[in-house]
Each structure stands twice: as structure tokens, then as C-alpha cells.
Scaffold this motif. Structure first.
Motif, PDB file in Angstrom:
ATOM      1  N   VAL A  78     -10.323   8.144  -8.269  1.00 33.14           N
ATOM      2  CA  VAL A  78      -9.040   8.719  -8.702  1.00 33.14           C
ATOM      3  C   VAL A  78      -8.924   9.954  -7.685  1.00 33.14           C
ATOM      4  O   VAL A  78      -7.779  10.123  -7.443  1.00 33.14           O
ATOM      5  N   GLU A  79     -10.040  10.480  -7.231  1.00 30.39           N
ATOM      6  CA  GLU A  79      -9.757  11.476  -6.022  1.00 30.39           C
ATOM      7  C   GLU A  79      -9.363  11.089  -4.400  1.00 30.39           C
ATOM      8  O   GLU A  79      -8.784  11.823  -4.016  1.00 30.39           O
ATOM      9  N   MET A 135      -7.686   7.627  -4.499  1.00 31.35           N
ATOM     10  CA  MET A 135      -6.739   6.653  -4.661  1.00 31.35           C
ATOM     11  C   MET A 135      -5.257   6.972  -3.971  1.00 31.35           C
ATOM     12  O   MET A 135      -5.184   8.457  -4.045  1.00 31.35           O
ATOM     13  N   THR A 136      -4.473   5.846  -3.615  1.00 29.35           N
ATOM     14  CA  THR A 136      -3.247   6.178  -3.418  1.00 29.35           C
ATOM     15  C   THR A 136      -2.350   6.272  -4.560  1.00 29.35           C
ATOM     16  O   THR A 136      -2.596   5.192  -5.571  1.00 29.35           O
ATOM     17  N   SER A 137      -1.698   7.206  -5.043  1.00 33.55           N
ATOM     18  CA  SER A 137      -0.986   7.524  -6.233  1.00 33.55           C
ATOM     19  C   SER A 137       0.575   7.911  -6.108  1.00 33.55           C
ATOM     20  O   SER A 137       0.704   8.855  -5.409  1.00 33.55           O
ATOM     21  N   PRO A 138       1.542   7.345  -6.548  1.00 36.88           N
ATOM     22  CA  PRO A 138       1.439   5.921  -7.314  1.00 36.88           C
ATOM     23  C   PRO A 138       1.263   4.729  -6.546  1.00 36.88           C
ATOM     24  O   PRO A 138       1.355   5.012  -5.318  1.00 36.88           O
ATOM     25  N   ALA A 139       0.641   3.903  -7.092  1.00 39.91           N
ATOM     26  CA  ALA A 139       0.082   2.681  -6.545  1.00 39.91           C
ATOM     27  C   ALA A 139       1.428   1.906  -5.933  1.00 39.91           C
ATOM     28  O   ALA A 139       2.471   1.826  -6.371  1.00 39.91           O
ATOM     29  N   THR A 143       2.911  -1.323  -4.875  1.00 37.97           N
ATOM     30  CA  THR A 143       2.748  -2.561  -5.300  1.00 37.97           C
ATOM     31  C   THR A 143       3.869  -3.598  -4.892  1.00 37.97           C
ATOM     32  O   THR A 143       4.980  -3.187  -4.485  1.00 37.97           O
ATOM     33  N   HIS A 163       3.780   3.005   4.540  1.00 38.12           N
ATOM     34  CA  HIS A 163       2.720   3.759   3.817  1.00 38.12           C
ATOM     35  C   HIS A 163       1.290   3.782   4.258  1.00 38.12           C
ATOM     36  O   HIS A 163       0.309   4.304   3.476  1.00 38.12           O
TER      37      HIS A 163
END
Length: 70
Positions: A13-14, A16-20, A22, A39
């Protein structure tokens, strides 16, 4: 200088790309490649109409598919 490597105790979670970002199963390959470039990601999760993960689309596979269509 190069980016620092993540610490061994960091979690997904630290990092990751957020929001994903898709794509749908029906997204044209050219559009998927544009999203990857925009991106700065090498892979995109592919989701179905219900938003469920059905696979991953990698940049090399997308480029190969685009070239095969020509």
C-alpha cells in the motif's frame, strides 16, 4: 540520481499506484498504450464489465499486438 530502493519493511500500500489505472476488456490497444505512457506504468490491470480483474496487459504484449494488426 537513481531512486532509492524500498525498505524491506515497506508494504504494498505504501508503494502502489492509487487509484489503480485499469483498462476494460474492450479497450483498444492504442488507448492502453497511451495510458501506460501517460501514467509511466509498464502494466495495466484488465477488468471486465463488472470491474473484476481478469488479467494484466504488459507494454511488450500491447506493442506486439499493435504491430501484428498492421
Amino acid at each position: 540520481s537513481a531512486a532509492a530502493l524500498p525498505d524491506a519493511d515497506e508494504t504494498a500500500v505504501e508503494l502502489m499506484t492509487s487509484p489503480a489505472i485499469t483498462v476494460q476488456t474492450t479497450t483498444p490497444i492504442a488507448e492502453a498504450l497511451h495510458l501506460m505512457t501517460e501514467h509511466a506504468v509498464k502494466r495495466l490491470p484488465v477488468v471486465d464489465a463488472g470491474g473484476r480483474l481478469v488479467g494484466l496487459l504488459g507494454r511488450s504484449s500491447a506493442l506486439r499486438g499493435l504491430l501484428e494488426d498492421q
